[in-house]
Design an enzyme around this catalytic site. Structure first.
Site, PDB file in Angstrom:
ATOM      1  N   TYR A  77     -50.614  27.996 -16.028  1.00 34.64           N
ATOM      2  CA  TYR A  77     -49.353  27.875 -16.171  1.00 34.64           C
ATOM      3  C   TYR A  77     -48.305  28.791 -15.365  1.00 34.64           C
ATOM      4  O   TYR A  77     -47.358  28.309 -14.509  1.00 34.64           O
ATOM      5  CB  TYR A  77     -48.871  27.865 -17.793  1.00 34.64           C
ATOM      6  CG  TYR A  77     -47.439  27.629 -17.808  1.00 34.64           C
ATOM      7  CD1 TYR A  77     -46.805  26.513 -18.097  1.00 34.64           C
ATOM      8  CD2 TYR A  77     -46.564  28.991 -18.050  1.00 34.64           C
ATOM      9  CE1 TYR A  77     -45.408  26.342 -18.412  1.00 34.64           C
ATOM     10  CE2 TYR A  77     -45.168  28.829 -18.392  1.00 34.64           C
ATOM     11  CZ  TYR A  77     -44.630  27.572 -18.415  1.00 34.64           C
ATOM     12  OH  TYR A  77     -43.362  27.534 -18.834  1.00 34.64           O
ATOM     13  N   ASP A 102     -43.068  37.002 -22.058  1.00 32.09           N
ATOM     14  CA  ASP A 102     -44.352  37.712 -21.904  1.00 32.09           C
ATOM     15  C   ASP A 102     -44.586  38.349 -20.665  1.00 32.09           C
ATOM     16  O   ASP A 102     -45.547  39.110 -20.591  1.00 32.09           O
ATOM     17  CB  ASP A 102     -45.470  36.417 -22.030  1.00 32.09           C
ATOM     18  CG  ASP A 102     -45.062  35.216 -21.091  1.00 32.09           C
ATOM     19  OD1 ASP A 102     -45.554  35.498 -20.053  1.00 32.09           O
ATOM     20  OD2 ASP A 102     -44.572  34.425 -21.705  1.00 32.09           O
ATOM     21  N   GLY A 154     -30.239  32.879 -22.066  1.00 29.07           N
ATOM     22  CA  GLY A 154     -30.157  32.576 -20.715  1.00 29.07           C
ATOM     23  C   GLY A 154     -29.083  31.704 -20.278  1.00 29.07           C
ATOM     24  O   GLY A 154     -28.571  31.761 -19.200  1.00 29.07           O
ATOM     25  N   ASP A 172     -38.770  29.393 -17.584  1.00 29.10           N
ATOM     26  CA  ASP A 172     -39.887  29.567 -18.324  1.00 29.10           C
ATOM     27  C   ASP A 172     -39.701  29.502 -19.983  1.00 29.10           C
ATOM     28  O   ASP A 172     -39.710  30.482 -20.537  1.00 29.10           O
ATOM     29  CB  ASP A 172     -40.907  30.692 -17.975  1.00 29.10           C
ATOM     30  CG  ASP A 172     -42.196  30.769 -18.929  1.00 29.10           C
ATOM     31  OD1 ASP A 172     -42.537  29.766 -19.400  1.00 29.10           O
ATOM     32  OD2 ASP A 172     -42.851  31.707 -19.002  1.00 29.10           O
ATOM     33  N   SER A 173     -39.348  28.256 -20.416  1.00 27.91           N
ATOM     34  CA  SER A 173     -38.824  28.099 -21.665  1.00 27.91           C
ATOM     35  C   SER A 173     -39.682  27.558 -22.638  1.00 27.91           C
ATOM     36  O   SER A 173     -40.781  27.111 -22.416  1.00 27.91           O
ATOM     37  CB  SER A 173     -37.565  27.399 -21.756  1.00 27.91           C
ATOM     38  OG  SER A 173     -37.996  26.067 -21.399  1.00 27.91           O
ATOM     39  N   ASP A 175     -40.093  25.013 -26.166  1.00 25.15           N
ATOM     40  CA  ASP A 175     -39.698  23.583 -26.246  1.00 25.15           C
ATOM     41  C   ASP A 175     -38.449  23.344 -26.951  1.00 25.15           C
ATOM     42  O   ASP A 175     -37.691  24.331 -27.355  1.00 25.15           O
ATOM     43  CB  ASP A 175     -40.756  22.867 -27.251  1.00 25.15           C
ATOM     44  CG  ASP A 175     -42.125  22.798 -26.832  1.00 25.15           C
ATOM     45  OD1 ASP A 175     -42.200  22.420 -25.464  1.00 25.15           O
ATOM     46  OD2 ASP A 175     -43.033  23.106 -27.471  1.00 25.15           O
TER      47      ASP A 175
HETATM   48  N1  SAM Z   1     -44.891  32.097 -20.478  1.00 21.88           N
HETATM   49  C1  SAM Z   1     -45.406  31.377 -21.399  1.00 21.88           C
HETATM   50  C2  SAM Z   1     -46.591  30.422 -20.895  1.00 21.88           C
HETATM   51  O1  SAM Z   1     -47.771  31.063 -20.654  1.00 21.88           O
HETATM   52  O2  SAM Z   1     -46.756  29.305 -21.391  1.00 21.88           O
HETATM   53  C3  SAM Z   1     -44.398  30.227 -21.941  1.00 21.88           C
HETATM   54  C4  SAM Z   1     -43.454  30.387 -22.775  1.00 21.88           C
HETATM   55  S1  SAM Z   1     -42.324  31.832 -22.758  1.00 21.88           S
HETATM   56  C5  SAM Z   1     -43.025  32.936 -24.114  1.00 21.88           C
HETATM   57  C6  SAM Z   1     -40.884  31.188 -23.507  1.00 21.88           C
HETATM   58  C7  SAM Z   1     -40.004  32.111 -23.927  1.00 21.88           C
HETATM   59  O3  SAM Z   1     -38.552  31.413 -23.545  1.00 21.88           O
HETATM   60  C8  SAM Z   1     -39.922  32.612 -25.348  1.00 21.88           C
HETATM   61  O4  SAM Z   1     -40.191  34.028 -25.111  1.00 21.88           O
HETATM   62  C9  SAM Z   1     -38.525  32.252 -25.763  1.00 21.88           C
HETATM   63  O5  SAM Z   1     -38.168  33.373 -26.732  1.00 21.88           O
HETATM   64  C10 SAM Z   1     -37.616  32.353 -24.550  1.00 21.88           C
HETATM   65  N2  SAM Z   1     -36.438  31.633 -24.778  1.00 21.88           N
HETATM   66  C11 SAM Z   1     -36.248  30.339 -25.691  1.00 21.88           C
HETATM   67  N3  SAM Z   1     -35.104  30.209 -25.558  1.00 21.88           N
HETATM   68  C12 SAM Z   1     -34.283  31.052 -24.605  1.00 21.88           C
HETATM   69  C13 SAM Z   1     -32.861  31.135 -24.159  1.00 21.88           C
HETATM   70  N4  SAM Z   1     -31.755  30.304 -24.605  1.00 21.88           N
HETATM   71  N5  SAM Z   1     -32.612  32.249 -23.454  1.00 21.88           N
HETATM   72  C14 SAM Z   1     -33.583  33.105 -22.879  1.00 21.88           C
HETATM   73  N6  SAM Z   1     -34.834  32.817 -23.287  1.00 21.88           N
HETATM   74  C15 SAM Z   1     -35.151  31.931 -24.207  1.00 21.88           C
END
Ligand code: SAM
Length: 299
Positions: A77, A102, A154, A172-173, A175
């Protein structure tokens, strides 16, 4: 009817000792991983955060019951969401990551030596802290001095970005249920497009062709209205994501044309070899199965 519901009640929804990913986003199916040990459970302002040691995929990060990454397959990914956009343009200098707390995307962006500035806007500080504690090989991305971390939404962050700032934006969000919902909506794509320089590129997490063609259809329709360069869908395999595949929306703004299917730069692997990405898989990622091609090209 009565007999059916009795039967259903006899089936335990979670097999003891296993993590089952049950969600209305993929009704009727749930991938399971055998749990060896739960390492962390917490509740942030935005979501439930869990880390467990699995029997076969290493450590696993789970947000609101949905797997975000595992040590074994995160490379598929992180490398694809990063290098598909960044290898499609020459000399990217300023890159913005939305979500991605992450640090894995940062780790991949930092392979690009032309990049001078890497901003990241993650909403949830707990994800950053947990990743640093349990996923050092992923959170290593934060050690690059070019990285500047902003904790916040974001959507709001992008609205405040001066026009034409970035060469690339990587979304990289999680769902579109929960804090990431707006990251899939039209106003967000509009601010991404404003934040990009002419001929700049965006790559966003765009769900699975097996499960979410309706969501993909909407994203494609929105992107075609907003991004006047090119609009493409690519995909990769990630065994621990629902249905085992995940897609990306890759678009460019009006300006020097970007041909996403043919990478213009290569990664220097001397410090740390890539595990998944290569120029052949880059081009192949844009080949779609017929059912998906019909829908995406019709939009
Ligand atoms: N990198 C991961 C992988 O290997 O599959 C993918 C998921 S990453 C952990 C998704 C991140 O998006 C989460 O940490 C979540 O807190 C963040 N997120 C969700 N909504 C957001 C927003 N409105 N603004 C900024 N970050 C957001």
């Amino acid at each position: 009817e009565g007999a059916n519901s009795n039967n259903n009640n006899n089936i335990s929804s979670v097999i003891s000792g296993w993590f089952s990913e049950i969600s209305p986003m993929w009704p009727g199916e749930a991938h399971s991983l055998k749990v060896e040990e739960i390492l962390f459970q917490g509740k942030s302002e935005y979501q439930n955060v869990m880390v467990f040691q699995s029997a076969t995929y290493g450590k696993v990060l789970v947000l609101d019951g949905v797997i975000q990454l595992t040590e074994r397959d995160e490379c598929a990914y992180q490398e694809m969401i990063t290098h598909l956009p960044l290898c499609s343009i020459s000399n990217p200098k300023k890159v913005l990551v939305i979500g991605g707390g992450d640090g894995g995307v940062l780790r991949e962006v930092s392979r690009h030596s032309t990049v001078e500035q890497i901003d990241i806007c993650e909403i949830d500080k707990m994800v950053v802290d947990v990743s640093k504690q349990f996923f050092p090989e992923v959170a290593i991305g934060y050690e690059d001095p070019r990285v500047k971390l902003h904790i916040g939404d974001g959507v709001a962050f992008l609205k405040a970005v001066p026009e034409g700032t970035y060469d690339a934006v990587i979304v990289d969000s999680s769902d579109p249920i929960g804090p990431a919902q707006e990251l899939f909506e039209k106003p967000f794509f509009k601010s991404v497009s404003k934040a990009l320089r002419p001929g700049g590129v965006v790559c966003t997490q765009a769900e699975s062709i097996w499960l979410h063609m309706h969501i993909i259809e909407d994203i494609v329709a929105n992107c075609r209205q907003i991004f006047k360069g090119s609009v493409n869908y690519a995909w990769t395999t990630v065994p621990t994501y629902p249905s085992g595949v995940i897609g990306f929306m890759l678009c460019s703004t009006d300006g020097a044309p970007v041909d996403f299917k043919h990478p213009v730069s290569q990664i220097d692997e001397s410090a740390r070899p890539l595990k998944f990405y290569n120029p052949e898989i880059h081009t192949a990622a844009f080949c779609l199965p017929t059912f998906a091609k019909k829908v995406i090209e019709a939009k």
